[in-house]
Motif scaffolding. Structure first.
Motif, PDB file in Angstrom:
ATOM      1  N   LEU A  86      22.529  11.986   5.537  1.00 51.30           N
ATOM      2  CA  LEU A  86      23.327  13.417   6.316  1.00 51.30           C
ATOM      3  C   LEU A  86      23.938  14.164   4.984  1.00 51.30           C
ATOM      4  O   LEU A  86      24.423  13.638   3.772  1.00 51.30           O
ATOM      5  CB  LEU A  86      24.656  12.330   6.620  1.00 51.30           C
ATOM      6  N   LYS A  87      23.852  15.234   5.381  1.00 50.96           N
ATOM      7  CA  LYS A  87      24.150  16.462   4.300  1.00 50.96           C
ATOM      8  C   LYS A  87      25.717  16.256   3.621  1.00 50.96           C
ATOM      9  O   LYS A  87      25.815  16.230   2.529  1.00 50.96           O
ATOM     10  CB  LYS A  87      24.285  17.728   4.793  1.00 50.96           C
ATOM     11  N   ASP A  88      26.592  15.578   4.642  1.00 47.63           N
ATOM     12  CA  ASP A  88      28.041  15.485   4.056  1.00 47.63           C
ATOM     13  C   ASP A  88      28.039  14.062   3.331  1.00 47.63           C
ATOM     14  O   ASP A  88      29.411  13.849   2.869  1.00 47.63           O
ATOM     15  CB  ASP A  88      28.820  15.579   5.196  1.00 47.63           C
ATOM     16  N   GLU A 120      11.966  12.405  -1.276  1.00 55.68           N
ATOM     17  CA  GLU A 120      10.836  11.633  -1.480  1.00 55.68           C
ATOM     18  C   GLU A 120      10.655  10.891  -2.574  1.00 55.68           C
ATOM     19  O   GLU A 120      11.252  11.556  -3.669  1.00 55.68           O
ATOM     20  CB  GLU A 120       9.684  12.455  -0.930  1.00 55.68           C
ATOM     21  N   LYS A 121      10.112   9.839  -2.678  1.00 55.87           N
ATOM     22  CA  LYS A 121       9.831   9.132  -4.156  1.00 55.87           C
ATOM     23  C   LYS A 121       8.653   8.870  -4.400  1.00 55.87           C
ATOM     24  O   LYS A 121       8.157   8.033  -3.113  1.00 55.87           O
ATOM     25  CB  LYS A 121      10.840   8.074  -4.288  1.00 55.87           C
ATOM     26  N   ASN A 122       7.725   9.483  -5.148  1.00 57.63           N
ATOM     27  CA  ASN A 122       6.166   8.949  -5.355  1.00 57.63           C
ATOM     28  C   ASN A 122       6.410   7.611  -5.992  1.00 57.63           C
ATOM     29  O   ASN A 122       7.081   7.374  -6.985  1.00 57.63           O
ATOM     30  CB  ASN A 122       5.515  10.080  -5.911  1.00 57.63           C
ATOM     31  N   LEU A 123       5.482   6.546  -5.720  1.00 57.53           N
ATOM     32  CA  LEU A 123       5.461   5.336  -6.610  1.00 57.53           C
ATOM     33  C   LEU A 123       4.358   5.335  -7.458  1.00 57.53           C
ATOM     34  O   LEU A 123       4.324   4.283  -7.900  1.00 57.53           O
ATOM     35  CB  LEU A 123       5.435   4.231  -5.455  1.00 57.53           C
ATOM     36  N   VAL A 124       3.558   6.448  -7.359  1.00 57.78           N
ATOM     37  CA  VAL A 124       2.236   6.028  -8.144  1.00 57.78           C
ATOM     38  C   VAL A 124       2.359   7.576  -9.327  1.00 57.78           C
ATOM     39  O   VAL A 124       2.778   8.495  -8.878  1.00 57.78           O
ATOM     40  CB  VAL A 124       1.008   6.113  -7.494  1.00 57.78           C
ATOM     41  N   GLY A 143       0.808  -1.246   0.082  1.00 59.79           N
ATOM     42  CA  GLY A 143      -0.117   0.263   0.072  1.00 59.79           C
ATOM     43  C   GLY A 143       0.687   1.306  -0.127  1.00 59.79           C
ATOM     44  O   GLY A 143       0.337   2.374  -0.028  1.00 59.79           O
ATOM     45  N   ALA A 144       1.964   1.230   0.101  1.00 65.20           N
ATOM     46  CA  ALA A 144       3.006   2.357  -0.075  1.00 65.20           C
ATOM     47  C   ALA A 144       2.819   2.958  -1.381  1.00 65.20           C
ATOM     48  O   ALA A 144       2.904   2.459  -2.379  1.00 65.20           O
ATOM     49  CB  ALA A 144       4.513   2.119   0.071  1.00 65.20           C
ATOM     50  N   GLN A 145       2.675   4.450  -1.452  1.00 68.03           N
ATOM     51  CA  GLN A 145       2.550   5.248  -2.368  1.00 68.03           C
ATOM     52  C   GLN A 145       3.533   6.319  -2.740  1.00 68.03           C
ATOM     53  O   GLN A 145       3.899   6.782  -3.770  1.00 68.03           O
ATOM     54  CB  GLN A 145       1.076   6.033  -2.688  1.00 68.03           C
ATOM     55  N   SER A 146       4.294   6.290  -1.524  1.00 68.06           N
ATOM     56  CA  SER A 146       5.595   7.265  -1.475  1.00 68.06           C
ATOM     57  C   SER A 146       6.599   6.550  -0.477  1.00 68.06           C
ATOM     58  O   SER A 146       6.017   6.003   0.632  1.00 68.06           O
ATOM     59  CB  SER A 146       5.203   8.541  -1.414  1.00 68.06           C
ATOM     60  N   ILE A 147       7.868   6.811  -0.830  1.00 68.08           N
ATOM     61  CA  ILE A 147       9.087   6.509   0.357  1.00 68.08           C
ATOM     62  C   ILE A 147       9.767   7.751   0.521  1.00 68.08           C
ATOM     63  O   ILE A 147      10.179   8.483  -0.184  1.00 68.08           O
ATOM     64  CB  ILE A 147       9.718   5.525   0.069  1.00 68.08           C
ATOM     65  N   VAL A 148       9.963   7.953   2.015  1.00 68.46           N
ATOM     66  CA  VAL A 148      10.646   9.275   2.431  1.00 68.46           C
ATOM     67  C   VAL A 148      11.967   8.612   3.208  1.00 68.46           C
ATOM     68  O   VAL A 148      11.774   7.503   3.649  1.00 68.46           O
ATOM     69  CB  VAL A 148       9.993  10.049   3.122  1.00 68.46           C
ATOM     70  N   GLY A 187      13.797  12.496  -4.955  1.00 63.78           N
ATOM     71  CA  GLY A 187      13.999  13.751  -5.387  1.00 63.78           C
ATOM     72  C   GLY A 187      13.318  14.698  -4.211  1.00 63.78           C
ATOM     73  O   GLY A 187      12.799  14.354  -3.156  1.00 63.78           O
ATOM     74  N   ASP A 188      12.979  16.023  -4.757  1.00 63.55           N
ATOM     75  CA  ASP A 188      12.477  17.032  -3.726  1.00 63.55           C
ATOM     76  C   ASP A 188      13.076  17.265  -2.504  1.00 63.55           C
ATOM     77  O   ASP A 188      12.401  17.015  -1.271  1.00 63.55           O
ATOM     78  CB  ASP A 188      10.911  16.729  -3.575  1.00 63.55           C
ATOM     79  N   PRO A 189      14.422  17.331  -2.416  1.00 67.40           N
ATOM     80  CA  PRO A 189      15.291  17.465  -1.207  1.00 67.40           C
ATOM     81  C   PRO A 189      14.715  18.610  -0.146  1.00 67.40           C
ATOM     82  O   PRO A 189      14.343  19.695  -0.797  1.00 67.40           O
ATOM     83  CB  PRO A 189      16.773  17.525  -1.730  1.00 67.40           C
TER      84      PRO A 189
END
Length: 184
Positions: free
Chosen positions: A142-144, A179-183, A133-138, A158-160
Motif C-alpha cells: 500500500l502506498k501509505d 520486484e526482486k531478481n533471485l539470479v 524454480g523461482a527466479q524473481s519475486i514480485v 526494488g524497481d517500484p
C-alpha cells in the motif's frame, strides 16, 4: 489454544523459520488460520477499513486469479512450538512468467512482529521458492504503508511501479509493486 488433534493434522514441514515448522495450509486449516487473522485486525483495518470477517480464512484459502492451477496457489503457515499459527505466507507461482512468483502475504501475529521473524521468514521462503524454480519475486505494498516499504527495500526489493487506485474492502488504495531478481 490449539488442540493436539489440530497439530497432528498438518502435513510435512516444507522448511523452517527460526526453528519453527512451515507447512502448507489447506481448507481443513481454516479455523486455525481464522484465529490468526482475527489477531491481525490492525492489518485488516489498514487494508480494508474493517476487521477480518468471520469467513476471511476460507476466502484467503480460496482466492486465486482465474486460470491458476491449484498447485500454483501456496498458503504456508508458520507454526509455534505448540502448533499455534504464528504467521501466514501466501504466494502465487508462475505470476507473469513461469519463473516469477507473486508474494501476496507475509502476515505475522502481532506478538511476533518487530523481533526479526518477518525477515527470517522471508529469507527462508525465498530460498524455498528458488529451489522450486523461482527466479524473481514480485509483491505489492500500500502506498501509505511506509513501514512495509522500508522493510521490503531492506530485503533487496526494488524497481517500484505504481498502479491506479484500487478498491479493497471499504478503502481505496494505490499499490506500489516491487520486484526482486533471485539470479544474477
Amino acid at each position: 489454544m490449539i488442540q493436539l488433534a489440530e497439530i497432528q493434522g498438518y502435513g510435512p514441514s516444507l522448511f523452517a523459520v527460526a526453528g519453527r515448522r512451515v507447512v502448507r495450509l489447506t481448507e481443513a486449516d481454516a479455523a486455525v488460520l481464522q484465529r490468526l487473522l482475527s489477531r491481525c485486525d490492525d492489518y485488516f483495518e489498514m487494508l480494508e477499513g474493517r476487521p477480518a470477517g468471520p469467513t476471511a480464512a476460507l476466502e484467503q484459502l480460496r482466492d486465486a486469479p482465474g486460470g491458476c492451477l491449484p498447485d500454483d496457489i501456496v498458503h504456508l503457515g508458520i507454526l509455534g512450538r505448540d502448533g499455534e499459527l504464528l504467521g501466514l505466507i501466501g504466494a502465487l507461482r508462475h505470476h507473469c512468467r513461469p519463473d516469477q512468483w507473486y508474494l501476496g502475504f507475509l502476515l505475522l501475529d502481532p506478538a511476533w512482529r518487530g523481533r526479526g521473524v518477518g525477515s527470517t521468514a522471508y529469507w527462508a521462503f525465498q530460498q524455498w521458492a528458488a529451489a522450486q524454480g523461482a527466479q524473481s519475486i514480485v509483491l505489492a505494498v500500500l502506498k501509505d504503508n511506509e513501514r512495509a516499504h522500508r522493510f521490503w527495500r531492506s530485503l533487496g526489493f526494488g524497481d517500484p511501479r505504481s498502479y491506479p487506485v484500487r478498491q479493497i474492502g471499504l478503502k481505496r488504495h494505490i499499490l506500489i509493486e516491487y520486484e526482486k531478481n533471485l539470479v544474477g
